[in-house]
Design an enzyme around this catalytic site. Sequence first.
Site, mmCIF file in Angstrom:
data_model
loop_
_atom_site.group_PDB
_atom_site.id
_atom_site.type_symbol
_atom_site.label_atom_id
_atom_site.label_comp_id
_atom_site.label_asym_id
_atom_site.label_seq_id
_atom_site.Cartn_x
_atom_site.Cartn_y
_atom_site.Cartn_z
ATOM 1 N N PRO A 92 0.894 -0.915 0.395
ATOM 2 C CA PRO A 92 0.060 -0.044 0.426
ATOM 3 C C PRO A 92 1.346 1.571 0.100
ATOM 4 O O PRO A 92 0.457 2.547 -0.345
ATOM 5 C CB PRO A 92 -1.212 0.053 1.210
ATOM 6 C CG PRO A 92 -0.751 -1.711 1.896
ATOM 7 C CD PRO A 92 0.589 -1.886 1.157
ATOM 8 N N ARG A 156 -1.770 -8.117 -21.601
ATOM 9 C CA ARG A 156 -2.165 -7.659 -22.811
ATOM 10 C C ARG A 156 -1.731 -6.643 -23.773
ATOM 11 O O ARG A 156 -2.101 -6.466 -24.440
ATOM 12 C CB ARG A 156 -3.919 -6.934 -22.048
ATOM 13 C CG ARG A 156 -3.268 -5.697 -21.086
ATOM 14 C CD ARG A 156 -5.065 -5.479 -21.149
ATOM 15 N NE ARG A 156 -6.322 -5.103 -22.133
ATOM 16 C CZ ARG A 156 -6.126 -3.852 -22.604
ATOM 17 N NH1 ARG A 156 -5.511 -3.293 -22.197
ATOM 18 N NH2 ARG A 156 -7.193 -4.134 -23.347
#
Length: 278
Positions: A92, A156
């Site tokens: 985080p 992708r």
Amino acid sequence: MSLHFSLLTLFPELLRPFTSEALLGKAAVKGLLAFDLIDLREYAGNRWRKVDDAPYGGGAGMVIRVDVVEAALQALHQPPSTPPDEVILLTPAGQPFTQKVAEELSEKNHLALLCGRYEGFDARVETLVTREISIGDFVMMGGEAAAACIVEAVARLRPGVIGDEESWRADSYSSGLLDYPEYTRPAQWQGLSVPDVLQGGHHAAIERWRRSKALERTWARRPDLLPTAGLTPHDSASLLALGLSPEQLSEIGAPLPPPQRRRRKKSAPPTPEPESQG
């Protein structure tokens, strides 16, 4: 050359189906992608395969040891493996993961992703990585889901993985704007119709409509994206038509809209001369 992912985790079976199914799995079969699921417990250095310990100074939870991570990363440098270009700690506290970061990482050949659990890693692990990444301002139980997001977003972008490179270049964030709305059959559904312009076959009009709708969506939902979206003068004209003021255009750094063309007044037809009477 394939893009190689090394995913270091305490739960490799969580990621196995993700990396072996759908487009990722097909790309791996074609040799476009390669995945190594590395169990950190294999580098525990004890018969109990224990990789964590209580934090110094006290407190709840357990912390993954730095020597375990070091041993796992050193194994990535052993032949015939090629050392990773990037070792990424999922935390985080890391830099926000964006499309720009995904595009940057897609140019690499080997990415290693460290998936934490429990209270996270010993802080000294930060000296072993090249960057730290966060996928959002929230906390999960482990880094595997975050790793899956990064793998899919990066993979992708590699040639051949999704077939049509232009399809991702027009996606949200790749174009700098949110994507325009898409429609398919049926043309009528529960009183909602596909816009006429999309059914008219006029490609230039369709492109103008899509760009306008992308601008409209971005202004309504993510106006923070507009200052870096590479707006054109015609985009500025569209934003003015959507209700933005010239002051708001200036605030987001939009260029001036194209000057409006003045309509030429039609000249009155000449008055016929009166016929002379003899």
